[in-house]
Design an enzyme around this catalytic site. Structure first.
Site, short mmCIF file in Angstrom:
data_model
loop_
_atom_site.label_atom_id
_atom_site.label_comp_id
_atom_site.label_asym_id
_atom_site.label_seq_id
_atom_site.Cartn_x
_atom_site.Cartn_y
_atom_site.Cartn_z
CD GLN A 156 -1.82 -2.35 1.48
OE1 GLN A 156 -0.68 -2.73 1.67
NE2 GLN A 156 -2.87 -3.15 1.60
CG ASP A 439 -0.35 -4.15 10.95
OD1 ASP A 439 0.42 -5.12 10.94
OD2 ASP A 439 -0.37 -3.31 10.03
CD GLU A 506 -4.69 -6.86 6.17
OE1 GLU A 506 -4.18 -6.37 7.20
OE2 GLU A 506 -4.06 -7.61 5.41
#
Length: 612
Positions: A156, A439, A506
């Site tokens: 990304q 994350d 996600e």
């Protein structure tokens, strides 16, 4: 490492032309000319790559530009890698004005020292850009597998724009030991004469381009809009292609160039509807040219008061590479203002500020800017239009446009934001964004086993990010909307007549308990994409919601998508997938089978919702 010095860049003007203008872009902008010795270019690019290749959470930002001319040759190709927070671009008015014969590459990062399991992947190859040049692929001298193609193994927040690529290109690096995963990216306004190898790329958007040699394969979700030579979607989902003949609304990203007199200019492409193919096929990209003298050239350390003063006096804004601490909003109020970032210039919120606001107006373009949450919670990181505003002064012919604007909550430091991107204005185009609640990152949590740094309970309580994107305006279009890991609905769409072409999400890895991941009405989990119940018209093409509840694999999410069941809300090619932990029970509104851990990696597709 000391910042790489700028190579003097302005070409000499003809005797009868105005004197060339060479702006002071600061120490982290490098400009090469065709007369720069190639060994100097090679050494500079190798040093920059070595500095940035592992600097995932670093603070250095760099832009490298090539003046019109040819670099490298058949006998001595120019080959270099592109690391984190690095922009590489040509300074021609056309991509064909700058030619690099060689290779411009991103390879897998091997994240383990274990020779038996080196874990070579591209899953965290984020934040880099290549644009506005021709690449004649020449990998001579690399040898073996490495010489087979130009590798662009990314995930990304990576864009390829305005390229003319002559020779093979692979979007994965298949030369290292496995697993070789890659996870998404974006191509626009580019032409390829040889087959593009998708490889392990899980999702990808290609927009307004030409695929002269075709596209090799797909994994979960590959979307094409306005692409000549795009694969057919007739065999979906066996071949998971989503293909739109034209792009509903498009505007190419502004770009810096040097004219024949050596003057720096910014080309601002015009917005268009129902487009197909590259914008430069028949000459200059339609739009307007703004001289660099009409920009305030900002540098890290400039006060927001100074920046806002220049904006209020009618200047456009050029953000040179670096990290800007922003303790009050940079306020863009005038119609048609251009805010252009160089080298992934980054605005970081201080004391809960909203780093950037755009007024309810028309024609504003924000491009190439990253925005980070700070340690004090911000209500938003970018607010477009007034909160609860009613008097919108939008223009569907000249929409507010966000191109390659990226958001981050956590990562290099603790981050807190209620909403990352809030769109209240009508007639807005979002052309490629990654909105990320981290994350993983460098945040000071213990690493001795008492609390990990990847998906742990401490992160859930510390990095606050409730919603990634909230759209309240009407007629908002998004081409390439990537939103990940937020703690409630990742995307909420409240406006009418919204259109999204490729959505990737996600769900968060780190909810500690089911109670932490349950809506107030008792619904298990928060949908990754929520269209408000009172919306009557909405279109979504090519979308995926993924689950990986690694902090608590027992957690259940009821639906990946939630939309009102009315004829005007149409979803085309949507899916869920399990990355090995947690469960999504249904794709959308109770339709579609569950993706529990036992089916890890096998998507569940819904071709059309509602079914015809």
């Amino acid at each position: 490492m000391t910042a790489i010095a700028t190579v003097p860049g302005a070409q000499a003007a003809p005797p009868d032309a105005a004197a060339p203008t060479a702006p002071d872009f600061g120490p982290n902008v490098t400009v090469f000319g065709p007369d720069t010795p190639q060994d100097e270019i090679q050494a500079t690019m190798d040093a920059l790559h070595a500095q940035q290749v592992d600097a995932e959470m670093g603070t250095d930002r760099h832009a490298v530009y090539f003046l019109p001319g040819t670099y490298g040759s058949a006998e001595d190709p120019l080959q270099f890698g592109v690391g984190y927070y690095t922009e590489v671009a040509g300074l021609g008015e056309s991509p064909q004005d700058v030619t690099v014969e060689g290779a411009i590459e991103v390879r897998n990062r091997c994240l383990s020292d274990d020779p038996e399991n080196p874990n070579c992947i591209a899953l965290v190859n984020f934040w880099r850009t290549i644009s506005n040049l021709a690449l004649d692929v020449n990998t001579a001298g690399q040898g073996g597998c490495e010489a087979t193609t130009n590798f662009w193994a990314v995930s990304q927040a990576v864009s390829m724009r305005r390229l003319d690529v002559r020779g093979p290109l692979s979007l994965m690096d298949y030369c290292t030991a496995g697993p070789q995963y890659a996870s998404g990216g974006f191509i626009a306004d580019s032409r390829f004469d040889t087959q593009v190898t998708n490889g392990s790329q899980q999702q990808w958007l290609t927009r307004n381009s030409e695929l002269g040699g075709g596209w090799s394969n797909a994994v979960w979700n590959q979307v094409f809009a306005g692409v000549e030579g795009a694969p057919s979607e007739d065999n979906f989902p066996t071949e998971p292609y989503t293909t739109l003949d034209t792009t509903p609304v498009s505007r190419e990203k502004p770009y810096l160039f040097v004219d024949d007199a050596g003057r720096y200019q910014v080309r601002v492409p015009a917005a268009q509807t129902e487009t197909r193919g590259v914008s430069w096929a028949d000459g200059a990209t339609p739009g307007r040219t703004v001289p660099i003298t009409d920009f305030y050239v900002a540098k890290p350390g400039d006060s927001v008061a100074t920046i806002n003063s220049h904006l209020a006096r009618g200047k456009h804004l050029l953000l040179t590479p670096g990290v800007y601490d922003v303790d009050r909003s940079i306020a863009v109020k005038r119609p048609g203002t251009v805010v252009l970032g160089m080298g992934h210039a980054t605005l970081t919120a201080v004391d809960g500020a909203v780093p950037l606001t755009v007024a309810d107006t028309s024609g504003v373009v924000v491009a190439g800017v990253s925005i980070d949450a700070g340690t004090v919670e911000s209500p938003a990181l970018l607010r477009v239009g007034k909160e609860h505003g009613k008097n919108h002064r939008s223009d569907p012919v000249d929409p507010i446009t966000l191109s390659d604007v990226y958001f981050r909550v956590g990562g290099p430091h603790v981050g807190k934001a209620d909403v990352a991107l809030e769109v209240n204005a009508h007639d807005v185009l979002i052309d490629h964004t990654w909105v990320w609640r981290g994350d993983h990152g460098v945040e000071g949590f213990p690493t001795d086993g008492s609390a990990g740094v990847n998906g742990d309970t401490e992160r859930w309580a510390t990095n606050v990010g409730r919603n990634g994107v909230v759209v309240n305006g009407d007629r908002v279009t998004a081409t390439g909307l990537f939103v990940e890991h937020f703690q409630e609905h990742n995307t909420i769409w409240n406006g009418e007549d919204g259109t999204v072409v490729l959505y990737q999400n996600e769900l968060p890895y780190d909810p500690p308990t089911q109670a932490d991941w349950t809506q107030p009405d008792g619904t298990l989990g928060w949908e990754g994409y929520k269209v408000a119940d009172d919306v009557e018209r909405h279109r979504l093409f090519g979308a995926g919601v993924y689950v990986f509840n690694q902090n608590n694999p027992e957690i259940v999410t009821e639906n990946g998508f939630s939309v009102p069941q009315v004829p005007g809300v149409q979803l085309h090619h949507v899916m869920t997938v399990n990355l090995s932990a947690g469960t999504i029970q249904h794709v959308v509104n109770g339709v579609g089978d569950a993706v529990p851990p036992s089916t890890s990696g096998s998507p569940e597709y819904v071709v059309n919702y509602p079914a015809p």
